[in-house]
Design a protein around this motif. Structure first.
Motif, PDB file in Angstrom:
ATOM      1  N   ALA A   1       0.832  -1.210   0.000  1.00  0.00           N
ATOM      2  CA  ALA A   1       0.000   0.000   0.000  1.00  0.00           C
ATOM      3  C   ALA A   1       0.863   1.254   0.000  1.00  0.00           C
ATOM      4  CB  ALA A   1      -0.929  -0.002   1.210  1.00  0.00           C
ATOM      5  N   ALA A   2       1.987   1.198   0.730  1.00  0.00           N
ATOM      6  CA  ALA A   2       2.904   2.352   0.774  1.00  0.00           C
ATOM      7  C   ALA A   2       3.482   2.621  -0.606  1.00  0.00           C
ATOM      8  CB  ALA A   2       4.024   2.091   1.777  1.00  0.00           C
ATOM      9  N   GLU A   3       3.842   1.550  -1.316  1.00  0.00           N
ATOM     10  CA  GLU A   3       4.408   1.701  -2.667  1.00  0.00           C
ATOM     11  C   GLU A   3       3.378   2.311  -3.615  1.00  0.00           C
ATOM     12  OE1 GLU A   3       6.380  -1.131  -6.160  1.00  0.00           O
ATOM     13  OE2 GLU A   3       6.029  -1.919  -4.137  1.00  0.00           O
ATOM     14  N   GLN A   4       2.129   1.880  -3.497  1.00  0.00           N
ATOM     15  CA  GLN A   4       1.089   2.426  -4.372  1.00  0.00           C
ATOM     16  C   GLN A   4       0.844   3.900  -4.079  1.00  0.00           C
ATOM     17  OE1 GLN A   4      -2.390   0.049  -5.184  1.00  0.00           O
ATOM     18  NE2 GLN A   4      -3.719   1.827  -4.987  1.00  0.00           N
ATOM     19  N   SER A   5       0.809   4.274  -2.786  1.00  0.00           N
ATOM     20  CA  SER A   5       0.605   5.684  -2.433  1.00  0.00           C
ATOM     21  C   SER A   5       1.772   6.533  -2.902  1.00  0.00           C
ATOM     22  CB  SER A   5       0.430   5.825  -0.920  1.00  0.00           C
ATOM     23  OG  SER A   5      -0.796   5.268  -0.499  1.00  0.00           O
ATOM     24  N   ALA A   6       2.989   5.992  -2.810  1.00  0.00           N
ATOM     25  CA  ALA A   6       4.161   6.726  -3.295  1.00  0.00           C
ATOM     26  C   ALA A   6       4.082   6.940  -4.799  1.00  0.00           C
ATOM     27  CB  ALA A   6       5.439   5.975  -2.928  1.00  0.00           C
ATOM     28  N   LEU A   7       3.593   5.926  -5.525  1.00  0.00           N
ATOM     29  CA  LEU A   7       3.413   6.068  -6.975  1.00  0.00           C
ATOM     30  C   LEU A   7       2.396   7.156  -7.286  1.00  0.00           C
ATOM     31  CD1 LEU A   7       3.708   5.146  -9.944  1.00  0.00           C
ATOM     32  CD2 LEU A   7       1.914   3.468  -9.484  1.00  0.00           C
ATOM     33  N   LEU A   8       1.277   7.171  -6.551  1.00  0.00           N
ATOM     34  CA  LEU A   8       0.249   8.184  -6.778  1.00  0.00           C
ATOM     35  C   LEU A   8       0.786   9.579  -6.473  1.00  0.00           C
ATOM     36  CD1 LEU A   8      -2.823   6.297  -5.290  1.00  0.00           C
ATOM     37  CD2 LEU A   8      -2.393   6.789  -7.693  1.00  0.00           C
ATOM     38  N   ALA A   9       1.645   9.680  -5.476  1.00  0.00           N
ATOM     39  CA  ALA A   9       2.243  10.984  -5.149  1.00  0.00           C
ATOM     40  C   ALA A   9       3.105  11.486  -6.300  1.00  0.00           C
ATOM     41  CB  ALA A   9       3.068  10.880  -3.869  1.00  0.00           C
ATOM     42  N   LYS A  10       3.840  10.570  -6.933  1.00  0.00           N
ATOM     43  CA  LYS A  10       4.683  10.960  -8.066  1.00  0.00           C
ATOM     44  C   LYS A  10       3.840  11.270  -9.304  1.00  0.00           C
ATOM     45  CE  LYS A  10       8.651   8.204  -6.554  1.00  0.00           C
ATOM     46  NZ  LYS A  10       9.478   6.999  -6.828  1.00  0.00           N
ATOM     47  N   ALA A  11       2.758  10.518  -9.466  1.00  0.00           N
ATOM     48  CA  ALA A  11       1.888  10.748 -10.625  1.00  0.00           C
ATOM     49  C   ALA A  11       1.203  12.104 -10.528  1.00  0.00           C
ATOM     50  CB  ALA A  11       0.853   9.628 -10.717  1.00  0.00           C
ATOM     51  N   HIS A  12       0.715  12.428  -9.333  1.00  0.00           N
ATOM     52  CA  HIS A  12       0.071  13.728  -9.110  1.00  0.00           C
ATOM     53  C   HIS A  12       1.071  14.631  -8.394  1.00  0.00           C
ATOM     54  CE1 HIS A  12      -3.590  11.751 -10.315  1.00  0.00           C
ATOM     55  NE2 HIS A  12      -3.558  10.933  -9.292  1.00  0.00           N
ATOM     56  N   LYS A  13       2.135  15.006  -9.106  1.00  0.00           N
ATOM     57  CA  LYS A  13       3.301  15.575  -8.435  1.00  0.00           C
ATOM     58  C   LYS A  13       3.114  17.008  -7.960  1.00  0.00           C
ATOM     59  CE  LYS A  13       5.524  16.757 -12.863  1.00  0.00           C
ATOM     60  NZ  LYS A  13       6.714  16.531 -13.694  1.00  0.00           N
ATOM     61  N   PHE A  14       2.071  17.685  -8.412  1.00  0.00           N
ATOM     62  CA  PHE A  14       1.897  19.076  -8.024  1.00  0.00           C
ATOM     63  C   PHE A  14       1.143  19.167  -6.701  1.00  0.00           C
ATOM     64  CE2 PHE A  14       2.184  19.128 -12.679  1.00  0.00           C
ATOM     65  CZ  PHE A  14       3.334  19.902 -12.799  1.00  0.00           C
ATOM     66  N   ARG A  15       1.609  20.047  -5.827  1.00  0.00           N
ATOM     67  CA  ARG A  15       1.004  20.221  -4.504  1.00  0.00           C
ATOM     68  C   ARG A  15      -0.179  21.178  -4.617  1.00  0.00           C
ATOM     69  NH1 ARG A  15       2.244  23.644   0.293  1.00  0.00           N
ATOM     70  NH2 ARG A  15       1.662  22.456   2.137  1.00  0.00           N
ATOM     71  N   ALA A  16      -1.371  20.651  -4.412  1.00  0.00           N
ATOM     72  CA  ALA A  16      -2.578  21.481  -4.520  1.00  0.00           C
ATOM     73  C   ALA A  16      -2.746  22.334  -3.273  1.00  0.00           C
ATOM     74  CB  ALA A  16      -3.797  20.592  -4.716  1.00  0.00           C
ATOM     75  N   GLN A  17      -3.194  23.556  -3.461  1.00  0.00           N
ATOM     76  CA  GLN A  17      -3.421  24.489  -2.364  1.00  0.00           C
ATOM     77  C   GLN A  17      -4.820  25.087  -2.490  1.00  0.00           C
ATOM     78  OE1 GLN A  17      -0.950  25.676   0.281  1.00  0.00           O
ATOM     79  NE2 GLN A  17      -0.549  23.563  -0.306  1.00  0.00           N
ATOM     80  N   PRO A  18      -5.407  25.498  -1.372  1.00  0.00           N
ATOM     81  CA  PRO A  18      -6.724  26.139  -1.475  1.00  0.00           C
ATOM     82  C   PRO A  18      -6.619  27.452  -2.231  1.00  0.00           C
ATOM     83  CG  PRO A  18      -5.836  26.353   0.755  1.00  0.00           C
ATOM     84  CD  PRO A  18      -4.939  25.411   0.025  1.00  0.00           C
ATOM     85  N   ALA A  19      -7.635  27.762  -2.996  1.00  0.00           N
ATOM     86  CA  ALA A  19      -7.631  28.996  -3.782  1.00  0.00           C
ATOM     87  C   ALA A  19      -7.647  30.213  -2.860  1.00  0.00           C
ATOM     88  CB  ALA A  19      -8.833  29.024  -4.707  1.00  0.00           C
ATOM     89  N   SER A  20      -6.856  31.209  -3.207  1.00  0.00           N
ATOM     90  CA  SER A  20      -6.793  32.449  -2.437  1.00  0.00           C
ATOM     91  C   SER A  20      -6.918  33.625  -3.392  1.00  0.00           C
ATOM     92  CB  SER A  20      -5.474  32.546  -1.664  1.00  0.00           C
ATOM     93  OG  SER A  20      -5.279  33.854  -1.173  1.00  0.00           O
ATOM     94  N   GLU A  21      -7.979  34.391  -3.260  1.00  0.00           N
ATOM     95  CA  GLU A  21      -8.154  35.561  -4.129  1.00  0.00           C
ATOM     96  C   GLU A  21      -7.024  36.564  -3.923  1.00  0.00           C
ATOM     97  OE1 GLU A  21     -11.935  37.397  -3.883  1.00  0.00           O
ATOM     98  OE2 GLU A  21     -13.082  35.564  -4.237  1.00  0.00           O
ATOM     99  N   VAL A  22      -6.558  36.676  -2.685  1.00  0.00           N
ATOM    100  CA  VAL A  22      -5.487  37.645  -2.393  1.00  0.00           C
ATOM    101  C   VAL A  22      -4.216  37.266  -3.147  1.00  0.00           C
ATOM    102  CG1 VAL A  22      -3.994  38.561  -0.563  1.00  0.00           C
ATOM    103  CG2 VAL A  22      -6.437  38.237  -0.139  1.00  0.00           C
ATOM    104  N   ILE A  23      -3.823  35.999  -3.064  1.00  0.00           N
ATOM    105  CA  ILE A  23      -2.607  35.550  -3.744  1.00  0.00           C
ATOM    106  C   ILE A  23      -2.794  35.610  -5.261  1.00  0.00           C
ATOM    107  CG2 ILE A  23      -0.987  33.643  -4.019  1.00  0.00           C
ATOM    108  CD1 ILE A  23      -0.967  34.883  -1.227  1.00  0.00           C
ATOM    109  N   GLU A  24      -3.966  35.224  -5.739  1.00  0.00           N
ATOM    110  CA  GLU A  24      -4.215  35.245  -7.184  1.00  0.00           C
ATOM    111  C   GLU A  24      -4.190  36.663  -7.731  1.00  0.00           C
ATOM    112  OE1 GLU A  24      -7.872  33.179  -7.752  1.00  0.00           O
ATOM    113  OE2 GLU A  24      -7.014  31.202  -7.329  1.00  0.00           O
ATOM    114  N   ASP A  25      -4.746  37.626  -6.985  1.00  0.00           N
ATOM    115  CA  ASP A  25      -4.730  39.023  -7.435  1.00  0.00           C
ATOM    116  C   ASP A  25      -3.298  39.527  -7.552  1.00  0.00           C
ATOM    117  OD1 ASP A  25      -7.461  39.114  -7.607  1.00  0.00           O
ATOM    118  OD2 ASP A  25      -7.762  40.115  -5.684  1.00  0.00           O
ATOM    119  N   MET A  26      -2.457  39.109  -6.610  1.00  0.00           N
ATOM    120  CA  MET A  26      -1.045  39.502  -6.687  1.00  0.00           C
ATOM    121  C   MET A  26      -0.385  38.861  -7.906  1.00  0.00           C
ATOM    122  SD  MET A  26       2.113  37.920  -6.114  1.00  0.00           S
ATOM    123  CE  MET A  26       1.717  36.623  -4.948  1.00  0.00           C
TER     124      MET A  26
END
Length: 561
Positions: free
Chosen positions: A208-233
């Motif tokens: 299971a650890a190997e599969q989760s590590a694979l998924l982490a590499k496949a979806h390699k970008f770190r998602a963050q909550p949307a912020s209007e303040v940061i986006e406006d900048m």
């Protein structure tokens, strides 16, 4: 003290035109800045000079600087804005965001100030909780996340933060629960998969650890909550890198026209860089504009003849227009310069497929996926290469791997369904095609095969038989003279107990089948069953069966005429 000299010096400094410092702003070195960036910074600074008491002008200058990577200077200007407006939360929030990587302790203080001024910005609280966790201030982080949960209790980002805290406190089961909850709503969050891999390692579950590590590499970008303040900048960025990033984002979204426009704009902002020329050429080639793309690739390769990415992009364009040997030469040059380029391996795999060499293609696909798991969509093509070699088990393994990473990948479900139907395994084909239809009901070929399987299955529910009739009715209305679609409609009528209509449309199909003897034979067999008040049935043999009867309708749909 010579007061007259001091007064004179002060007047000269105050009256000196800003253009005399066009590429210098306090501690900001604008020497290498693109002209439009330097102009924007200088213009924004002039507004500060015109109204030095305004927090908004100081804050705006900070945003302009941060948007172009001058983060430390941005913080100094945000601090001036903070002094002039003790109630606005944007300036301490942005100051914290600007400095969080190089000085998390200072960032935490800015975030703390911002959270006192605004209690409703989820992204701010998540950022504050994250940095407190990094600093080991566990109790404060927990308190911050608890406040954030009052804003949005089911936020996956909060669940990830709380999971990280749980791991730090040794609560592995609690961390697992938080992460599973996060992945229910954000299945492509690489950080959640990374943390879950750590959980499985601690619980002694290496597979299971190997599969989760694979998924982490496949979806390699770190998602963050949307912020209007940061986006406006971020929207204030006008340098070529910012426009290139926007073009790349549009390209990933499938907006080729928008990406091409953005890439064109990049070339107007500074010297003609090789990568910029190649990016535009690649987008034009995808649009089918080889005439304009070719000289751009030539210019890019003159500037950077050994750039593996440019060679690969140029090779892809050549393969698209059918110049396979030219493409092969370009890919070979790219491999010589960078033998570990996943992109080049992927393009070589596709070229091998075009040349009719699935064995060679499989090797390239597997190497590409090993080098870069984020290219996981290539599992679809890998499965197709295995299928061409006749190894359907390996094909199904590849498609299953893709579905493990991307459970709602409609093309993978379609491929699985087609392959199972092709060999006569309708029991497994039907649920795969139901999933494909659920995700993408507009795919005509998959929908019609599904309708046929539901119409001829003894296990289909009333709702599923009605779905078959709905699908075939819509398809018939589009092409009412097509004998295959007419046959499918008749089959669906029979499945729903409307045998008179089944006979009527079966006869129409027979009249239109004409010079299609295998289809004619199948229709006649169905008509006999309708006259006996029985629905149609499919032979169990697959499409390549040499004995018995092949499922003519299934094979006709999988291998269109």
């Amino acid at each position: 003290m010579n007061w007259s000299r001091l007064v004179m010096f002060s007047l000269l400094w105050f009256l000196a035109p800003w253009t005399a410092h066009a590429h210098s702003l306090n501690d900001v070195d604008l020497t290498n800045a693109e002209d439009q960036v330097a102009d924007l910074v200088n213009e924004t600074h002039r507004r500060v000079d015109a109204d030095r008491g305004s927090p908004d002008t100081w804050g705006q200058l900070g945003m302009v600087l941060q948007a172009h990577g001058f983060n430390e200077a941005a913080v100094a200007h945000y601090e001036q804005a903070i002094k002039r407006d003790l109630h606005e939360y944007r300036w301490p929030y942005l100051a914290g965001d600007a400095i969080v990587v190089i000085n998390p302790g200072a960032a935490a203080e800015f975030f703390a100030d911002a959270t006192k001024k605004n209690v409703s910005d989820l992204a701010l609280f998540v950022a504050y909780g994250d940095v407190l966790t990094r600093l080991g201030r566990i109790d404060e982080a927990k308190s911050t996340y608890d406040r954030a949960r009052q804003l949005k209790r089911d936020s996956p980002y909060l669940a990830i933060g709380l999971a990280r805290l749980s791991l730090m406190q040794g609560d592995v089961n609690g961390a697992k629960q938080y992460l599973e909850k996060a992945l229910d709503t954000a299945p492509r969050n690489a950080e959640a998969h990374t943390l879950l891999a750590q959980v499985y390692i601690r619980t002694g579950e290496p597979i299971a650890a190997e599969q989760s590590a694979l998924l982490a590499k496949a979806h390699k970008f770190r998602a963050q909550p949307a912020s209007e303040v940061i986006e406006d900048m971020a929207k204030l960025a006008i340098n070529s890198d910012a426009y290139e990033a926007r073009a790349n984002r549009l390209l990933r979204q499938g907006d080729l026209d928008g990406a091409t426009t953005a890439y064109r704009h990049v070339l107007t902002l500074g010297p003609r860089r090789a990568r910029d020329l190649s990016n535009l050429a690649a987008a034009l080639a995808e649009l089918g504009n080889a005439v304009e793309a070719a000289p751009l690739f030539d210019e890019a390769l003159k500037l950077a003849p050994d750039d593996a990415l440019i060679l690969t992009q140029a090779g892809h364009a050549e393969s698209q227009r059918g110049a396979l040997e030219v493409a092969q030469t370009l890919f070979d040059r790219a491999m010589h310069k960078n033998p570990e380029s996943a992109r080049t391996h992927l393009e070589l795999a596709r070229l091998s497929q075009q040349k009719g060499n699935p064995t060679e293609a499989i090797d390239y696909y597997e190497h590409a996926l090993t080098l870069d798991p984020s290219l996981y969509n290539a599992y679809l093509e890998l499965g197709q290469a295995h299928a061409k070699r006749g190894n359907l088990n390996k094909a199904q393994e590849a498609w299953q791997m893709l579905l493990t990473i991307e459970p709602d990948h409609s093309a993978a479900w379609r491929s699985r369904g087609f392959a199972y139907a092709y060999v006569g395994n309708y029991t497994l084909a039907t649920p795969a095609l139901i999933n494909a239809y659920r995700i993408d009901p507009t795919h005509t070929q998959a929908s019609l095969i599904l309708a046929l399987l539901l119409s001829t299955s003894h296990d289909a529910s009333t709702q599923e038989r009605e779905l078959a009739l709905s699908i075939t009715t819509r398809a018939y209305r589009v092409q009412p003279r097509d004998p295959l679609r007419t046959t499918l409609l008749a089959t669906a009528f029979a499945a729903n107990g409307e045998f008179d209509k089944a006979t009527e449309f079966g006869q129409r199909a027979l009249d239109r089948a004409g010079a299609m003897p295998t289809l004619t034979e199948a229709i006649r067999g169905h008509l006999k069953r309708y006259q006996q008040r029985q629905s149609a049935a499919l032979p169990d043999d697959g499409c390549e069966s040499k004995i018995g009867h092949t499922p003519v309708l299934v094979c006709s749909l999988i291998e269109p005429r």
